[in-house]
Enzyme design. Structure first.
Site, PDB file in Angstrom:
ATOM      1  N   GLY A 268       8.406   1.550   8.093  1.00  0.00           N
ATOM      2  CA  GLY A 268       8.213   0.232   7.498  1.00  0.00           C
ATOM      3  C   GLY A 268       7.192   0.296   6.376  1.00  0.00           C
ATOM      4  O   GLY A 268       6.656   1.350   6.073  1.00  0.00           O
TER       5      GLY A 268
ATOM      6  N   ASN B  81      -1.350  11.548   9.724  1.00  0.00           N
ATOM      7  CA  ASN B  81      -1.655  10.433  10.645  1.00  0.00           C
ATOM      8  C   ASN B  81      -3.134  10.086  10.658  1.00  0.00           C
ATOM      9  O   ASN B  81      -3.634   9.522  11.628  1.00  0.00           O
ATOM     10  CB  ASN B  81      -1.215  10.799  12.073  1.00  0.00           C
ATOM     11  CG  ASN B  81       0.279  10.802  12.206  1.00  0.00           C
ATOM     12  OD1 ASN B  81       0.977  10.209  11.385  1.00  0.00           O
ATOM     13  ND2 ASN B  81       0.783  11.496  13.200  1.00  0.00           N
TER      14      ASN B  81
ATOM     15  N   LEU C 132       0.841  -1.202   0.000  1.00  0.00           N
ATOM     16  CA  LEU C 132       0.000   0.000   0.000  1.00  0.00           C
ATOM     17  C   LEU C 132       0.869   1.243   0.000  1.00  0.00           C
ATOM     18  O   LEU C 132       0.533   2.281  -0.534  1.00  0.00           O
ATOM     19  CB  LEU C 132      -0.912  -0.014   1.225  1.00  0.00           C
ATOM     20  CG  LEU C 132      -2.037  -1.049   1.173  1.00  0.00           C
ATOM     21  CD1 LEU C 132      -2.693  -1.200   2.525  1.00  0.00           C
ATOM     22  CD2 LEU C 132      -3.064  -0.669   0.125  1.00  0.00           C
TER      23      LEU C 132
ATOM     24  N   ASP D 159      -1.371   5.633  13.638  1.00  0.00           N
ATOM     25  CA  ASP D 159      -0.032   6.013  14.099  1.00  0.00           C
ATOM     26  C   ASP D 159      -0.009   6.557  15.524  1.00  0.00           C
ATOM     27  O   ASP D 159       0.020   7.772  15.756  1.00  0.00           O
ATOM     28  CB  ASP D 159       0.556   7.067  13.150  1.00  0.00           C
ATOM     29  CG  ASP D 159       2.058   7.168  13.337  1.00  0.00           C
ATOM     30  OD1 ASP D 159       2.764   7.496  12.388  1.00  0.00           O
ATOM     31  OD2 ASP D 159       2.497   6.885  14.470  1.00  0.00           O
TER      32      ASP D 159
ATOM     33  N   THR E  67       7.193  17.770  10.669  1.00  0.00           N
ATOM     34  CA  THR E  67       6.787  19.157  10.659  1.00  0.00           C
ATOM     35  C   THR E  67       6.592  19.706  12.071  1.00  0.00           C
ATOM     36  O   THR E  67       6.210  18.996  12.986  1.00  0.00           O
ATOM     37  CB  THR E  67       5.444  19.338   9.895  1.00  0.00           C
ATOM     38  OG1 THR E  67       5.018  20.670  10.111  1.00  0.00           O
ATOM     39  CG2 THR E  67       4.378  18.386  10.420  1.00  0.00           C
TER      40      THR E  67
ATOM     41  N   GLY F  26       5.518   3.632   5.197  1.00  0.00           N
ATOM     42  CA  GLY F  26       5.372   4.606   6.282  1.00  0.00           C
ATOM     43  C   GLY F  26       6.775   5.060   6.662  1.00  0.00           C
ATOM     44  O   GLY F  26       7.731   4.806   5.942  1.00  0.00           O
TER      45      GLY F  26
ATOM     46  N   LYS G  19       1.463  -4.092   8.645  1.00  0.00           N
ATOM     47  CA  LYS G  19       2.573  -3.137   8.704  1.00  0.00           C
ATOM     48  C   LYS G  19       3.812  -3.918   9.126  1.00  0.00           C
ATOM     49  O   LYS G  19       3.778  -4.603  10.157  1.00  0.00           O
ATOM     50  CB  LYS G  19       2.256  -2.035   9.712  1.00  0.00           C
ATOM     51  CG  LYS G  19       3.201  -0.852   9.707  1.00  0.00           C
ATOM     52  CD  LYS G  19       2.619   0.250  10.610  1.00  0.00           C
ATOM     53  CE  LYS G  19       3.405   1.519  10.647  1.00  0.00           C
ATOM     54  NZ  LYS G  19       2.757   2.542  11.517  1.00  0.00           N
TER      55      LYS G  19
HETATM   56  C1  LIG Z   1       2.898   6.304   2.086  1.00  0.00           C
HETATM   57  O1  LIG Z   1       1.691   5.813   1.508  1.00  0.00           O
HETATM   58  C2  LIG Z   1       0.994   4.910   2.207  1.00  0.00           C
HETATM   59  C3  LIG Z   1       1.557   4.311   3.307  1.00  0.00           C
HETATM   60  C4  LIG Z   1       0.812   3.382   3.971  1.00  0.00           C
HETATM   61  C5  LIG Z   1      -0.471   3.070   3.566  1.00  0.00           C
HETATM   62  C6  LIG Z   1      -1.032   3.692   2.458  1.00  0.00           C
HETATM   63  C7  LIG Z   1      -2.418   3.334   2.080  1.00  0.00           C
HETATM   64  N1  LIG Z   1      -3.097   2.784   3.083  1.00  0.00           N
HETATM   65  C8  LIG Z   1      -4.384   2.400   2.892  1.00  0.00           C
HETATM   66  N2  LIG Z   1      -5.080   1.850   3.927  1.00  0.00           N
HETATM   67  C9  LIG Z   1      -4.581   1.483   5.156  1.00  0.00           C
HETATM   68  C10 LIG Z   1      -3.294   1.603   5.682  1.00  0.00           C
HETATM   69  C11 LIG Z   1      -3.369   1.061   6.939  1.00  0.00           C
HETATM   70  C12 LIG Z   1      -2.288   0.924   7.950  1.00  0.00           C
HETATM   71  N3  LIG Z   1      -4.633   0.677   7.143  1.00  0.00           N
HETATM   72  N4  LIG Z   1      -5.350   0.933   6.055  1.00  0.00           N
HETATM   73  C13 LIG Z   1      -5.032   2.559   1.693  1.00  0.00           C
HETATM   74  C14 LIG Z   1      -4.355   3.125   0.619  1.00  0.00           C
HETATM   75  C15 LIG Z   1      -5.005   3.310  -0.617  1.00  0.00           C
HETATM   76  C16 LIG Z   1      -4.335   3.879  -1.659  1.00  0.00           C
HETATM   77  C17 LIG Z   1      -3.008   4.271  -1.500  1.00  0.00           C
HETATM   78  C18 LIG Z   1      -2.352   4.102  -0.296  1.00  0.00           C
HETATM   79  C19 LIG Z   1      -3.008   3.539   0.794  1.00  0.00           C
HETATM   80  C20 LIG Z   1      -0.267   4.619   1.805  1.00  0.00           C
END
Ligand SMILES: COc1cccc(-c2nc(Nc3cc(C)[nH]n3)cc3ccccc23)c1
Length: 281
Positions: free
Chosen positions: A20, A137, A14, A150, A168, A17, A37
């Site tokens: 990780g 976050n 996805l 987070d 920031t 972070g 994660k």
């Molecule tokens: C740095 O870009 C990051 C980093 C971590 C997660 C995403 C991301 N996360 C989620 N969902 C999540 C993440 C967690 C821990 N629970 N649900 C959905 C997404 C959909 C499109 C793009 C990106 C996504 C992006």
């Protein structure tokens, strides 16, 4: 419940972070979709703040149950990695949506702030202070509801953690900028200040004290910000009641949830006419 990697089918990454990678995952027997994660132990040097931060994140987040707080279902580790089994939020990072839309219309910003106030009120009742409220976050679920994620910087009771100023400064409250007494760092009022910064950023598209790092600190310490005249007077009123230097004078969360700006945009269901009938009674 014991979890291990073999229980999951790993889907697409996805994103990355700060400590990780996060993968879409499905638990094999239940077909339950979650986000996995993965943190590398090598990156969490022993005894550094980060390892304690992860332990704290697990300890705090696994005991929380609220629709606007990302659930941590469990965790496990192997020789090299730590795995956090997290709720999957289908629409990803809120700050990406904010970047794409530049700023949110007042009705949308008010709904997000109402959800944040509800989540923070739940956290504070459990004596958890998040201390790192910012768009980065916050994740968004498939129905557009927002979820605080987070908990790396959250704390339970007062303790002697130093907050390394990574990332920031925009969201830091004045009491965390001033080197004075640290006990204010562990007063939940710090989240009220950040909620005010978040409200401003949702409506204006940039943080209220955004400047060079030195100037940002100076402007925060003086609560030196200007709210554009096109922001509604109700929204201005709420921002001004949260971005108050004295932590004790910031609007409490129950009054945030009952603020006219929030009520105007968030009392769902009844039509305006019904609302008038109700108030006439
Ligand atoms: C740095 O870009 C990051 C980093 C971590 C997660 C995403 C991301 N996360 C989620 N969902 C999540 C993440 C967690 C821990 N629970 N649900 C959905 C997404 C959909 C499109 C793009 C990106 C996504 C992006």
């Amino acid at each position: 419940k014991q979890f291990h990697l073999g229980m999951f089918e790993i889907g697409r990454p996805l994103g990355k972070g700060k400590f990780g990678r996060v993968y879409l995952a499905r638990e094999r027997t239940s077909s339950f979709i979650c986000a996995l994660k993965v943190l590398y132990k090598s990156e969490l040097q022993h005894g550094t703040g980060v390892e304690k931060q992860v332990r704290r994140e697990i300890e705090i987040q696994s005991n929380l149950r609220h629709p606007n707080i990302l659930k941590l279902y469990g965790h496990f580790h192997d020789s090299k990695r730590i795995f956090l089994i997290l709720e999957f939020a289908g629409k990803g990072e809120l700050y990406k949506h904010l970047q794409r839309e530049n700023r949110f219309p007042e009705w949308k910003a008010a709904q997000y702030i109402a959800q944040m106030a509800s989540a923070l009120s739940y956290l504070h009742r459990k004596h958890v202070i998040h201390r790192d409220i910012k768009p980065e976050n916050i994740l968004m679920g498939i129905h557009g509801e927002i979820k605080i994620s987070d908990f790396g910087w959250s704390v339970h009771a007062p303790n002697n953690r130093r907050k390394t100023l990574c990332g920031t400064l925009d969201y830091l409250p004045p009491e965390m900028i001033k080197s004075g007494s640290k006990d204010n760092w562990y007063n939940e009022k710090v989240d009220l200040w950040s909620l005010g910064v978040l409200t401003y950023e949702f409506l204006v598209g940039e943080a209220p004290f955004e400047d060079t790092p030195i100037m940002t600190q100076k402007r925060i310490a003086r609560a030196d910000m200007t709210i554009p005249e096109w922001v509604s007077k109700e929204a201005k009123d709420l921002i001004k009641k949260l971005l108050v230097l004295d932590p004790e004078k910031r609007l409490p969360l129950d009054e945030v949830q009952n603020h006219p700006w929030i009520i105007k945009h968030c009392v769902k269901g009844e039509r305006k006419s019904d609302r008038e009938k109700l108030s006439l009674k």
